[in-house]
Design an enzyme around this catalytic site. Structure first.
Site, PDB file in Angstrom:
ATOM      1  N   HIS A  19      35.569  36.352  34.087  1.00 36.78           N
ATOM      2  CA  HIS A  19      34.166  36.564  34.481  1.00 36.78           C
ATOM      3  C   HIS A  19      33.354  35.293  34.217  1.00 36.78           C
ATOM      4  CE1 HIS A  19      34.952  41.041  33.446  1.00 36.78           C
ATOM      5  NE2 HIS A  19      34.848  40.964  34.755  1.00 36.78           N
ATOM      6  N   LYS A  43      34.551  54.860  35.751  1.00 33.56           N
ATOM      7  CA  LYS A  43      35.594  54.156  35.010  1.00 33.56           C
ATOM      8  C   LYS A  43      35.682  54.537  33.532  1.00 33.56           C
ATOM      9  CE  LYS A  43      36.431  49.893  37.619  1.00 33.56           C
ATOM     10  NZ  LYS A  43      36.418  48.421  37.517  1.00 33.56           N
ATOM     11  N   ARG A  97      40.656  38.144  42.972  1.00 32.50           N
ATOM     12  CA  ARG A  97      41.956  37.839  42.372  1.00 32.50           C
ATOM     13  C   ARG A  97      43.033  38.244  43.357  1.00 32.50           C
ATOM     14  NH1 ARG A  97      40.360  41.346  37.356  1.00 32.50           N
ATOM     15  NH2 ARG A  97      39.583  42.408  39.182  1.00 32.50           N
ATOM     16  N   SER A 135      39.995  42.917  32.916  1.00 32.50           N
ATOM     17  CA  SER A 135      39.507  43.682  31.749  1.00 32.50           C
ATOM     18  C   SER A 135      40.484  44.801  31.382  1.00 32.50           C
ATOM     19  CB  SER A 135      38.135  44.294  32.051  1.00 32.50           C
ATOM     20  OG  SER A 135      37.192  43.295  32.287  1.00 32.50           O
TER      21      SER A 135
HETATM   22  P1  ADP Z   1      34.092  45.988  38.877  1.00 29.05           P
HETATM   23  O1  ADP Z   1      34.202  47.288  38.172  1.00 29.05           O
HETATM   24  O2  ADP Z   1      32.862  45.854  39.731  1.00 29.05           O
HETATM   25  O3  ADP Z   1      35.342  45.502  39.589  1.00 29.05           O
HETATM   26  P2  ADP Z   1      34.672  43.991  36.844  1.00 29.05           P
HETATM   27  O4  ADP Z   1      33.913  43.802  35.589  1.00 29.05           O
HETATM   28  O5  ADP Z   1      36.078  44.439  36.737  1.00 29.05           O
HETATM   29  O6  ADP Z   1      33.782  44.992  37.689  1.00 29.05           O
HETATM   30  O7  ADP Z   1      34.624  42.671  37.705  1.00 29.05           O
HETATM   31  C1  ADP Z   1      33.426  42.103  38.181  1.00 29.05           C
HETATM   32  C2  ADP Z   1      33.748  41.086  39.250  1.00 29.05           C
HETATM   33  O8  ADP Z   1      34.474  40.010  38.691  1.00 29.05           O
HETATM   34  C3  ADP Z   1      34.624  41.624  40.379  1.00 29.05           C
HETATM   35  O9  ADP Z   1      34.213  41.003  41.580  1.00 29.05           O
HETATM   36  C4  ADP Z   1      36.011  41.174  39.997  1.00 29.05           C
HETATM   37  O10 ADP Z   1      36.843  41.053  41.118  1.00 29.05           O
HETATM   38  C5  ADP Z   1      35.695  39.827  39.381  1.00 29.05           C
HETATM   39  N1  ADP Z   1      36.718  39.361  38.442  1.00 29.05           N
HETATM   40  C6  ADP Z   1      37.094  39.944  37.283  1.00 29.05           C
HETATM   41  N2  ADP Z   1      38.072  39.221  36.679  1.00 29.05           N
HETATM   42  C7  ADP Z   1      38.301  38.140  37.487  1.00 29.05           C
HETATM   43  C8  ADP Z   1      39.190  37.014  37.445  1.00 29.05           C
HETATM   44  N3  ADP Z   1      40.061  36.853  36.459  1.00 29.05           N
HETATM   45  N4  ADP Z   1      39.147  36.133  38.472  1.00 29.05           N
HETATM   46  C9  ADP Z   1      38.279  36.315  39.488  1.00 29.05           C
HETATM   47  N5  ADP Z   1      37.432  37.334  39.603  1.00 29.05           N
HETATM   48  C10 ADP Z   1      37.420  38.239  38.615  1.00 29.05           C
END
Ligand code: ADP
Length: 167
Positions: A19, A43, A97, A135
């Site tokens: 992030h 979630k 990703r 995460s």
């Molecule tokens: P959500 O529940 O909206 O997917 P996340 O907290 O999991 O929320 O992720 C927020 C954003 O960050 C999403 O667009 C996700 O694809 C991106 N993201 C999370 N981890 C990575 C990573 N390692 N590389 C690129 N993008 C990421």
């Protein structure tokens, strides 16, 4: 000159180095970045909304200071597009990703465009060493007592150890 406002929404359960890498790339594109922390009842997050907002805020102060970009961390419990309109965002930033994120993000863009076609979604990719961080997997490793220090900031390591004490 009008300032360009970006919104980066997510669950951040917890905030990872993936992030943070996306945030550092995003602030090169905008004058103001709103990080939207989603309540996300679907979630059932491990961290409460307050804990997640706090975790993100702690890491942002230094990044905002060194970049000079204004970074605002805000919780939200509405439709993303409503929230984007509320904060007057010009663009929505999402991270991508590999292929696994594509299908979901593709659908989201379509739905969001139907709600408001003026706000563009911009996709960014993290640097190679951060691309695989998720995460969900970080929580799994923490639960099983593995070393998570290369996936999340130091402050978050401590918070995860509190949630998943290894005795
Ligand atoms: P959500 O529940 O909206 O997917 P996340 O907290 O999991 O929320 O992720 C927020 C954003 O960050 C999403 O667009 C996700 O694809 C991106 N993201 C999370 N981890 C990575 C990573 N390692 N590389 C690129 N993008 C990421």
């Amino acid at each position: 000159m009008t300032k360009l406002v970006g919104i980066y929404p997510g669950t951040f359960d917890p905030l990872t180095l993936g992030h943070i890498d996306i945030i550092k790339r995003a602030i090169k594109l905008v004058d103001e970045l709103v990080i939207g922390v989603a309540v996300n009842a679907n979630k059932t997050p491990v961290f409460s909304l307050e804990e997640r907002v706090e975790m993100v805020s702690v890491e942002m102060s230094e990044i905002a200071q060194t970049s000079g970009v204004s970074i605002i961390v805000k919780p939200f419990d509405t439709l993303l597009m409503r929230f984007a309109e509320e904060v007057k965002a010009d663009i929505i930033i999402r991270g991508l990703r590999a292929v696994s994120d594509f299908e979901y993000e593709f659908q989201m863009v379509g739905m969001n465009a139907a709600l408001n076609d003026e706000i563009e979604t911009v996709f960014l990719m993290a640097g190679a060493r951060y691309q695989a961080i998720a995460s969900r997997l970080v929580k799994e490793v923490a639960r099983l007592g593995g070393n998570i220090s290369s996936f999340v900031p130091e402050n978050v390591v401590g918070k995860l150890l509190e949630k998943f004490p290894t005795v």
